[in-house]
Design a protein around this motif. Sequence first.
Motif, PDB file in Angstrom:
ATOM      1  N   ARG A 159       1.971   6.780  -6.778  1.00  0.00           N
ATOM      2  CA  ARG A 159       0.951   7.773  -7.122  1.00  0.00           C
ATOM      3  C   ARG A 159       1.497   9.174  -6.934  1.00  0.00           C
ATOM      4  O   ARG A 159       1.266  10.062  -7.765  1.00  0.00           O
ATOM      5  CB  ARG A 159      -0.300   7.581  -6.250  1.00  0.00           C
ATOM      6  N   GLU A 165       0.829  -1.210   0.000  1.00  0.00           N
ATOM      7  CA  GLU A 165       0.000   0.000   0.000  1.00  0.00           C
ATOM      8  C   GLU A 165       0.864   1.262   0.000  1.00  0.00           C
ATOM      9  O   GLU A 165       0.548   2.240  -0.684  1.00  0.00           O
ATOM     10  CB  GLU A 165      -0.933   0.007   1.218  1.00  0.00           C
ATOM     11  N   GLN A 187       4.080  -4.368  -8.704  1.00  0.00           N
ATOM     12  CA  GLN A 187       3.323  -3.407  -9.504  1.00  0.00           C
ATOM     13  C   GLN A 187       4.133  -2.980 -10.724  1.00  0.00           C
ATOM     14  O   GLN A 187       5.266  -2.523 -10.589  1.00  0.00           O
ATOM     15  CB  GLN A 187       2.981  -2.178  -8.668  1.00  0.00           C
ATOM     16  N   GLN A 209       2.266   1.824  -3.419  1.00  0.00           N
ATOM     17  CA  GLN A 209       1.276   2.440  -4.305  1.00  0.00           C
ATOM     18  C   GLN A 209       1.182   3.941  -4.052  1.00  0.00           C
ATOM     19  O   GLN A 209       1.098   4.736  -4.988  1.00  0.00           O
ATOM     20  CB  GLN A 209      -0.093   1.793  -4.097  1.00  0.00           C
TER      21      GLN A 209
END
Length: 500
Positions: A105, A98, A147, A101
């Motif tokens: 972002r 998390e 990812q 990410q």
Amino acid sequence: MWSRRQSRLKTLACGVEELRCRRREREAALRKARREQQLVSKRLLREDAPEEAGGQSAAVLLGEAEVQQFLRLAQRGTDEKEREKALVSLRRGLQHPETQQTFIRFWCRSCRLEGSMRTLVGLLTSNRALLQLEAARCLHELSHSEQPAVAEACLPATSYLLTYLSAHSSDFIELCLYTLGNLIVESEAVRKQLLAQGVVPALAACIQSPHVAVLEALGYALSQLLQAKEAPEKIIPSLLDSSLPQHMLRLMQPGPKLNLGVAVEFAWCLHYIICSQVNNAMLLTLGALPTLAMLLLDLAGAVQRMDDEGLELLACPVLRCLSNLLTEVPVEATGEQMELRDERVVAALFILLQFFLQKQPTLLPEGLWLLNNLTANSPTFCTSLLSLDLIEPLLQLLPLSNVISVLVLTVLCNVVEKGPAYCQRLWPGPLLSCLLKTLVLSDTEVVGQSLELLQLLFLYQPEAAQAFLQQSGLQALERHQEEAQLQDRILALQQTAIRG
């Protein structure tokens, strides 16, 4: 009488050649499938102890505000200790998917100087060794992410990671190598940039490091690079033009200096190079075949000494390298290339097969595939198999699985097709009774391979055909009469048996 015998010999030759061609076509397809098997993975180099976080788990989930705060402190903290502490906190947070990410972002939205990746790259290139190391550790945590966007985000850092492969600290070089290895596998853009910046010469320089940890990390990064889809055209040719192949083979030489971890990594590298078929003749010239054969003997010796911990990790790529490289060697030059008596190689392989049977059954097909390639075109290796009385141990593997059965039967076909003298060593014996058992199996590939072996045996040894008929062999075939892919083979076998 002469004309009848001449006619029969002509029919025999056509039958054997047809069976041989059919089997070689199947083996070529199998070799292609095996060459395309890859072991892409990612590695994580992490040394945190639980107590480092005051007895709590070192990993902490971070929100966007916290990520920005730690980046700001790392960049503009009042002193180096505070900046380092901020990076450590960020690194622990990046252990969470998390947080990764959130970081990505934030990177995607920010084009300002204080953007997340730009800040991290700035710290990586600073003149503060501790900050450099922690920034590299943050990048390493990111590189382990699953990812796809991570590799793109880390692209600005890759050129610096490559530059630092010539750093003085072996720990820092190791970290950079593992990070590059993780990023290489994710992104063609990363590989393209690294190739343009000279990744192959940089890796070639690393291979002369005296540090085992660096060599192992190098092998990992190189194996990731060699598995890229563009490797045969864009990577392997330049690698073969470098000093890497010679040093790889040197690091795989058996002896007291052989390190298992290093040898494993470079054995996989060698496997991917061989599978590319770019220039295997060069590897043969450098002595790859005798090196691998000696390594095979060394592995068998380790089994006999009960010193087999981790052995299967090296055995798998060594067996694959030998199997694939043997297909590049002319039949008449095999023994010369291996520089070993055939009996030693075959004996060592059967020691390993016994070890696999007891502890690593998944590796049995690898060993049998090598045995197939050894015996396919070499009468001398077939002779070794017979002179060492290894047919019965081979037959004992038949019931283990359909895959193993097919490989065992293929090896036996290699022996039988060498002619009457070889068949006489197999008959009489347990071979026919074992084959009768395989004919009642439901797997069409096993049954088909059994039919080919029986047909070869009957052509060279008519007495075996009579015994087959007496033991109700034709009745055993009745259950397969409706299987389209076996009908032609069953008919041919029936005709051969009756004629014999």
